[in-house]
Design a protein around this motif. Structure first.
Motif, PDB file in Angstrom:
ATOM      1  N   LYS A  45       0.753  -1.553   0.023  1.00  0.00           N
ATOM      2  CA  LYS A  45      -0.053  -0.173   0.589  1.00  0.00           C
ATOM      3  C   LYS A  45       0.442   0.952   0.049  1.00  0.00           C
ATOM      4  CE  LYS A  45      -4.135  -1.864   2.010  1.00  0.00           C
ATOM      5  NZ  LYS A  45      -4.170  -2.769   3.018  1.00  0.00           N
ATOM      6  N   ALA A  46       1.900   1.051   0.256  1.00  0.00           N
ATOM      7  CA  ALA A  46       3.169   2.030  -0.001  1.00  0.00           C
ATOM      8  C   ALA A  46       2.444   3.221  -1.798  1.00  0.00           C
ATOM      9  CB  ALA A  46       4.110   2.082  -1.162  1.00  0.00           C
ATOM     10  N   ASP A  47       2.639   4.660  -1.675  1.00  0.00           N
ATOM     11  CA  ASP A  47       2.072   5.958  -2.078  1.00  0.00           C
ATOM     12  C   ASP A  47       3.199   5.727  -3.217  1.00  0.00           C
ATOM     13  OD1 ASP A  47       1.356   7.763  -3.093  1.00  0.00           O
ATOM     14  OD2 ASP A  47       0.327   8.982  -1.538  1.00  0.00           O
ATOM     15  N   LYS A  48       2.708   4.718  -3.924  1.00  0.00           N
ATOM     16  CA  LYS A  48       3.577   5.173  -6.152  1.00  0.00           C
ATOM     17  C   LYS A  48       3.620   6.206  -6.465  1.00  0.00           C
ATOM     18  CE  LYS A  48       2.022   0.132  -5.903  1.00  0.00           C
ATOM     19  NZ  LYS A  48       1.633  -0.294  -4.083  1.00  0.00           N
ATOM     20  N   ALA A  49       2.506   6.883  -5.853  1.00  0.00           N
ATOM     21  CA  ALA A  49       2.779   8.178  -6.917  1.00  0.00           C
ATOM     22  C   ALA A  49       3.415   9.013  -5.894  1.00  0.00           C
ATOM     23  CB  ALA A  49       1.162   8.823  -7.156  1.00  0.00           C
ATOM     24  N   LYS A  50       3.325   8.978  -4.987  1.00  0.00           N
ATOM     25  CA  LYS A  50       4.242  10.142  -4.095  1.00  0.00           C
ATOM     26  C   LYS A  50       5.939   9.539  -4.270  1.00  0.00           C
ATOM     27  CE  LYS A  50       4.337  13.287   1.037  1.00  0.00           C
ATOM     28  NZ  LYS A  50       3.508  12.811   1.257  1.00  0.00           N
ATOM     29  N   TYR A  51       5.815   8.530  -3.762  1.00  0.00           N
ATOM     30  CA  TYR A  51       6.917   7.540  -3.780  1.00  0.00           C
ATOM     31  C   TYR A  51       7.398   6.101  -4.984  1.00  0.00           C
ATOM     32  CZ  TYR A  51       6.497   9.232   0.572  1.00  0.00           C
ATOM     33  OH  TYR A  51       6.355  10.502   2.098  1.00  0.00           O
ATOM     34  N   PRO A  52       7.802   7.031  -5.785  1.00  0.00           N
ATOM     35  CA  PRO A  52       8.040   6.610  -7.901  1.00  0.00           C
ATOM     36  C   PRO A  52       9.242   5.650  -7.535  1.00  0.00           C
ATOM     37  CG  PRO A  52       8.403   9.109  -7.278  1.00  0.00           C
ATOM     38  CD  PRO A  52       8.268   9.016  -6.430  1.00  0.00           C
ATOM     39  N   LYS A  53      10.140   5.666  -6.299  1.00  0.00           N
ATOM     40  CA  LYS A  53      11.459   4.922  -5.862  1.00  0.00           C
ATOM     41  C   LYS A  53      10.605   3.479  -5.558  1.00  0.00           C
ATOM     42  CE  LYS A  53      14.048   5.063  -1.780  1.00  0.00           C
ATOM     43  NZ  LYS A  53      14.339   4.606  -1.144  1.00  0.00           N
ATOM     44  N   TYR A  54       9.561   3.418  -5.236  1.00  0.00           N
ATOM     45  CA  TYR A  54       8.686   1.976  -4.519  1.00  0.00           C
ATOM     46  C   TYR A  54       8.759   0.887  -5.811  1.00  0.00           C
ATOM     47  CZ  TYR A  54       5.384  -1.422  -3.291  1.00  0.00           C
ATOM     48  OH  TYR A  54       5.778  -2.471  -2.889  1.00  0.00           O
ATOM     49  N   ALA A  55       9.907  -0.369  -4.993  1.00  0.00           N
ATOM     50  CA  ALA A  55       9.177  -1.539  -6.818  1.00  0.00           C
ATOM     51  C   ALA A  55       8.972  -2.182  -5.705  1.00  0.00           C
ATOM     52  CB  ALA A  55      10.153  -1.428  -7.062  1.00  0.00           C
ATOM     53  N   ALA A  56       7.977  -3.392  -6.088  1.00  0.00           N
ATOM     54  CA  ALA A  56       6.950  -4.812  -5.969  1.00  0.00           C
ATOM     55  C   ALA A  56       8.203  -5.209  -5.222  1.00  0.00           C
ATOM     56  CB  ALA A  56       6.739  -5.188  -7.027  1.00  0.00           C
ATOM     57  N   GLY A  57       8.215  -6.149  -3.843  1.00  0.00           N
ATOM     58  CA  GLY A  57       9.156  -6.706  -3.380  1.00  0.00           C
ATOM     59  C   GLY A  57      10.156  -6.371  -1.987  1.00  0.00           C
ATOM     60  N   GLN A  58      10.046  -4.968  -2.297  1.00  0.00           N
ATOM     61  CA  GLN A  58      10.817  -4.011  -1.299  1.00  0.00           C
ATOM     62  C   GLN A  58       9.800  -3.550  -0.061  1.00  0.00           C
ATOM     63  OE1 GLN A  58      11.528   0.159  -2.514  1.00  0.00           O
ATOM     64  NE2 GLN A  58      12.629  -0.854  -4.453  1.00  0.00           N
ATOM     65  N   SER A  59      10.080  -4.470   0.877  1.00  0.00           N
ATOM     66  CA  SER A  59       9.748  -4.720   2.253  1.00  0.00           C
ATOM     67  C   SER A  59      10.688  -4.666   3.458  1.00  0.00           C
ATOM     68  CB  SER A  59       9.009  -4.989   2.538  1.00  0.00           C
ATOM     69  OG  SER A  59       9.818  -6.307   3.005  1.00  0.00           O
TER      70      SER A  59
END
Ligand code: SF4
Length: 98
Positions: A45-59
């Motif tokens: 549920k990370a805010d992908k618009a606000k944090y574009p560096k988020y990539a699936a699998g990161q936790s």
């Protein structure tokens, strides 16, 4: 002190340390530090618009800063002193574990 006595003296300390670690309260996502870093208890549920560096699998569980043990549901993170983060959580300070 015999080694048995020393062992008996140390066991309660280890137990207390384990308990303290296990009982660290979870970071409140509304905590100012958590808000500033975009912490979410569910990485999906990370805010992908606000944090574009988020990539699936990161936790948190695979972040270099995470101090929980493999398999633990939560563990300490130095960015949130005295609190625990969920292994499946995420924040924008995520760094790939080497
Ligand atoms: Fe999780 Fe890493 Fe952010 Fe700490 S720095 S909350 S371990 S993603």
């Amino acid at each position: 002190m015999t080694s048995r006595r020393r062992f008996i003296a140390i066991v309660p300390l280890l137990g207390a340390a384990a308990l303290a670690r296990a009982e660290a309260p979870l970071v409140d996502p509304k905590d100012p530090q958590a808000v500033a870093l975009g912490y979410t208890p569910d990485a999906a549920k990370a805010d992908k618009a606000k944090y574009p560096k988020y990539a699936a699998g990161q936790s948190c569980g695979n972040c270099a800063l995470y101090q929980g043990k493999a398999g633990d549901a939560s563990g300490p993170c130095p960015l949130y002193a005295g609190k625990a983060v969920l292994a499946k959580g995420w924040c924008s300070a995520w760094v790939k574990r080497p």
